[in-house]
Scaffold this active site. Structure first.
Site, PDB file in Angstrom:
ATOM      1  N   HIS A 139       0.786  -1.343   0.029  1.00 51.68           N
ATOM      2  CA  HIS A 139      -0.074  -0.084  -0.045  1.00 51.68           C
ATOM      3  C   HIS A 139       0.769   1.344   0.026  1.00 51.68           C
ATOM      4  O   HIS A 139       0.557   2.223  -0.853  1.00 51.68           O
ATOM      5  CB  HIS A 139      -0.765   0.106   1.122  1.00 51.68           C
ATOM      6  CG  HIS A 139      -2.385  -0.928   1.008  1.00 51.68           C
ATOM      7  ND1 HIS A 139      -2.294  -2.121   0.892  1.00 51.68           N
ATOM      8  CD2 HIS A 139      -3.502  -0.263   1.002  1.00 51.68           C
ATOM      9  CE1 HIS A 139      -3.388  -2.650   0.747  1.00 51.68           C
ATOM     10  NE2 HIS A 139      -4.348  -1.402   0.922  1.00 51.68           N
ATOM     11  N   HIS A 188       0.945  -3.866   9.167  1.00 54.30           N
ATOM     12  CA  HIS A 188       2.159  -3.603   8.871  1.00 54.30           C
ATOM     13  C   HIS A 188       3.052  -2.764   9.975  1.00 54.30           C
ATOM     14  O   HIS A 188       2.653  -2.456  10.913  1.00 54.30           O
ATOM     15  CB  HIS A 188       2.440  -2.688   7.752  1.00 54.30           C
ATOM     16  CG  HIS A 188       2.084  -3.357   6.449  1.00 54.30           C
ATOM     17  ND1 HIS A 188       2.979  -4.272   5.790  1.00 54.30           N
ATOM     18  CD2 HIS A 188       1.304  -3.022   5.197  1.00 54.30           C
ATOM     19  CE1 HIS A 188       2.519  -4.507   4.718  1.00 54.30           C
ATOM     20  NE2 HIS A 188       1.560  -3.956   4.439  1.00 54.30           N
TER      21      HIS A 188
END
Length: 221
Positions: A139, A188
Site C-alpha cells: 500500500h 504492517h
C-alpha cells in the site's frame, strides 16, 4: 548536443538517497534490529490488554479503514486507468505510457521484494484481511508511486508555483495517510511502511525524472 537539465540530476540524486534509505531499513529488518521499535509503536496504538483493537472510537477506526482503501490495488488501479485514458485522449501518449510503466513497474518491484524478504505480518488479529508478506508495504509503495507521479505530472504542467506546491503537497499527504493507516490498523510494521515510502518515492522520482529528460531532449532536438 543539448545539456542535461539540472532537475534531472536533482531527481536522480534524490532517488538514490531514497534507495539508500530503503537499503538501510532492509538491512536492519533482516538482522532483526527493528523488532523492538516496530512492536513498541504498534502496541502504543492498541487498546491495553486487547491487541486486536486499535485505540480510538469506532467511527475513527472506520475512517482509517476508508483511508487505507485509497492505497488498495483496486482503487489505485482505477485511478491509474482513468489518468492513463485522460492522457491518451489529451494527446499526451508518451506521458500516459510513462505513467503506466511507473505503476506496473512499482507493483512488480514491490511484489518481488515481498517474496524475497518474506517477512511475516504483525501478530494482530481481527483488524483487516491480508494476503501477502509484510515487507515492504505494498500500500505504501504503490500509493507513493501513483500519487507522487500524478502530483509531479500536474505540477510540471502548471505555470504557477503555488499550484505546483499544492499538487505535490496533496500527493505527499495522501501517501503519508495511506502508510500511517496501515500502521494504525496493525497490518504492517512501521519499518514496512518506511521502506515502502522510500522505495515508492524513489521509483516515482526515477520514472518522472526519466520522462522529463526524454521530453526535454525531444523538445530541443
Amino acid at each position: 548536443m543539448p545539456s542535461t537539465p539540472r532537475s534531472v540530476y536533482v531527481g536522480a540524486l534524490a532517488a538514490a538517497a531514497l534507495l539508500g534509505g530503503f537499503g538501510l531499513i532492509a538491512d536492519a529488518v533482516t538482522d532483526g534490529d527493528t523488532l523492538d521499535f516496530d512492536n513498541a509503536v504498534l502496541m502504543s496504538l492498541r487498546v491495553p490488554g486487547n491487541p486486536a483493537q486499535p485505540i480510538g472510537p469506532v467511527w475513527f477506526n472506520e475512517a482509517v479503514r476508508d483511508i487505507t482503501g485509497l492505497g488498495s490495488f483496486s482503487v489505485l488501479g482505477i485511478v491509474t486507468i482513468v489518468v492513463f485514458a485522460y492522457l491518451l485522449l489529451a494527446g499526451k501518449q508518451r506521458t500516459g505510457w510513462f505513467m503506466a510503466f511507473a505503476v506496473l513497474g512499482g507493483t512488480i518491484l514491490s511484489t518481488v521484494l515481498k517474496m524475497l524478504f518474506d517477512r511475516p505480518r504483525p501478530e494482530l488479529t481481527g483488524v483487516a484481511e491480508v494476503f501477502t508478506a509484510s515487507f515492504p508495504s505494498g500500500h505504501a509503495t504503490i500509493s507513493a508511486v501513483v500519487f507522487l507521479a500524478i502530483g509531479a505530472m500536474l505540477a510540471e504542467s502548471s505555470p504557477e508555483r503555488r499550484l505546483k506546491l499544492f499538487y505535490i503537497g496533496v500527493a505527499i499527504t495522501l501517501t503519508v495517510l495511506v502508510g500511517v493507516s496501515r500502521i494504525y490498523l496493525g497490518v504492517h510494521y512501521p519499518t514496512d511502511v518506511l521502506a515502502g515510502w522510500s522505495l515508492g518515492g524513489a521509483w516515482a522520482l526515477l520514472c518522472t525524472t526519466a520522462a522529463h529528460f526524454v521530453r526535454e531532449r525531444a523538445a530541443s532536438a
